[in-house]
Design a protein around this motif. Sequence first.
Motif, mmCIF file in Angstrom:
data_model
loop_
_atom_site.group_PDB
_atom_site.id
_atom_site.type_symbol
_atom_site.label_atom_id
_atom_site.label_comp_id
_atom_site.label_asym_id
_atom_site.label_seq_id
_atom_site.Cartn_x
_atom_site.Cartn_y
_atom_site.Cartn_z
ATOM 1 N N GLU A 119 0.839 -1.187 0.000
ATOM 2 C CA GLU A 119 0.000 0.000 0.000
ATOM 3 C C GLU A 119 0.878 1.243 0.000
ATOM 4 O O GLU A 119 1.969 1.250 0.562
ATOM 5 C CB GLU A 119 -0.900 0.029 1.231
ATOM 6 N N ALA A 120 0.392 2.303 -0.638
ATOM 7 C CA ALA A 120 1.110 3.575 -0.633
ATOM 8 C C ALA A 120 1.166 4.094 0.797
ATOM 9 O O ALA A 120 0.169 4.092 1.511
ATOM 10 C CB ALA A 120 0.408 4.574 -1.543
ATOM 11 N N CYS A 121 2.353 4.534 1.212
ATOM 12 C CA CYS A 121 2.508 4.980 2.603
ATOM 13 C C CYS A 121 2.664 6.496 2.719
ATOM 14 O O CYS A 121 2.618 7.042 3.812
ATOM 15 C CB CYS A 121 3.698 4.282 3.255
ATOM 16 N N ASN A 122 2.878 7.194 1.594
ATOM 17 C CA ASN A 122 2.911 8.656 1.609
ATOM 18 C C ASN A 122 2.707 9.174 0.193
ATOM 19 O O ASN A 122 2.475 8.395 -0.729
ATOM 20 C CB ASN A 122 4.231 9.180 2.217
ATOM 21 N N HIS A 123 2.810 10.480 0.026
ATOM 22 C CA HIS A 123 2.548 11.079 -1.278
ATOM 23 C C HIS A 123 3.802 11.208 -2.129
ATOM 24 O O HIS A 123 3.759 11.778 -3.212
ATOM 25 C CB HIS A 123 1.919 12.469 -1.090
ATOM 26 N N GLU A 124 4.893 10.655 -1.666
ATOM 27 C CA GLU A 124 6.160 10.731 -2.388
ATOM 28 C C GLU A 124 6.296 9.566 -3.356
ATOM 29 O O GLU A 124 5.961 8.427 -3.033
ATOM 30 C CB GLU A 124 7.314 10.703 -1.382
ATOM 31 N N THR A 125 6.769 9.816 -4.575
ATOM 32 C CA THR A 125 6.997 8.733 -5.531
ATOM 33 C C THR A 125 8.375 8.130 -5.292
ATOM 34 O O THR A 125 9.236 8.728 -4.620
ATOM 35 C CB THR A 125 6.917 9.234 -6.977
ATOM 36 N N ASN A 126 8.609 6.942 -5.861
ATOM 37 C CA ASN A 126 9.909 6.306 -5.721
ATOM 38 C C ASN A 126 11.015 7.184 -6.318
ATOM 39 O O ASN A 126 12.116 7.268 -5.775
ATOM 40 C CB ASN A 126 9.907 4.947 -6.417
ATOM 41 N N LYS A 127 10.719 7.834 -7.431
ATOM 42 C CA LYS A 127 11.701 8.712 -8.074
ATOM 43 C C LYS A 127 12.058 9.883 -7.158
ATOM 44 O O LYS A 127 13.240 10.204 -6.979
ATOM 45 C CB LYS A 127 11.160 9.233 -9.402
ATOM 46 N N GLU A 128 11.053 10.507 -6.587
ATOM 47 C CA GLU A 128 11.290 11.636 -5.683
ATOM 48 C C GLU A 128 12.075 11.196 -4.454
ATOM 49 O O GLU A 128 12.960 11.921 -3.972
ATOM 50 C CB GLU A 128 9.959 12.253 -5.271
ATOM 51 N N ALA A 129 11.759 10.007 -3.956
ATOM 52 C CA ALA A 129 12.465 9.493 -2.783
ATOM 53 C C ALA A 129 13.933 9.217 -3.101
ATOM 54 O O ALA A 129 14.822 9.505 -2.300
ATOM 55 C CB ALA A 129 11.795 8.221 -2.276
ATOM 56 N N LEU A 130 14.203 8.652 -4.279
ATOM 57 C CA LEU A 130 15.576 8.364 -4.676
ATOM 58 C C LEU A 130 16.385 9.650 -4.852
ATOM 59 O O LEU A 130 17.557 9.712 -4.476
ATOM 60 C CB LEU A 130 15.587 7.554 -5.977
#
Length: 221
Positions: free
Chosen positions: A183-194
């Motif tokens: 499940e999505a845990c926040n509004h951040e995408t994987n790209k933004e997190a990286l």
Amino acid sequence: MCLCLNLWGGQVKNKPSFDALLSDICIATSVAPTYLPAHYFETNGLKGKVREFHLIDGGLAANNPTLIAIGEVTLVKGSSDFFTIKPMDRTMVISLGTGSSKAELKYNAHVASKWGVWNWLTSGGSTSLINAFSQASAADMVDLHLSVVFKALHSEKNYLRIQLRGLLRQPVSRVNVEIGRFEACNHETNKEALIRFAKLLSEEKWLRLARSPHGHIAKSH
């Protein structure tokens, strides 16, 4: 992953028998019972003593080796190059998975109660028994435990788990063990997190170079 390598040099320096060929390591990490054969190789230890390695799938013990990696980091905390490391608030983890299990849905107890060995090995077109051990008990539970630990230490943004199915544009997600799905845990995408991780790691590198005696020496040259 069959072998957990300490790339800081300490393990190989103190234990020459850990100095395995990269080719052997790559083959060993690809081993999978019933899919790819076990792998054997040898290394030379102290005083020429030969050490034998008989390796099967590391996933049987650590299908998600993130905890092993964190353990390896703690072994080098005493190094002068790592004196800036504090507890988990300074620990960052990027964990890359290979996708979710085929048996992502919960089992039906009425159906599973009638299964024999053959059904547990072949039901649903996959090896249900192996999936249950390697995914639920090994991979997903490690993800859950780390999520809880990082959150308890107010460092949840320092832990990123990406499954191949998620890719870059999908939101950061973690497994919900109550329903067995990600499940999505926040509004951040994987790209933004990286990108965020890359910036933090870059800042950390320059901080260490600035404070480390080795960094000053390198800079002076």
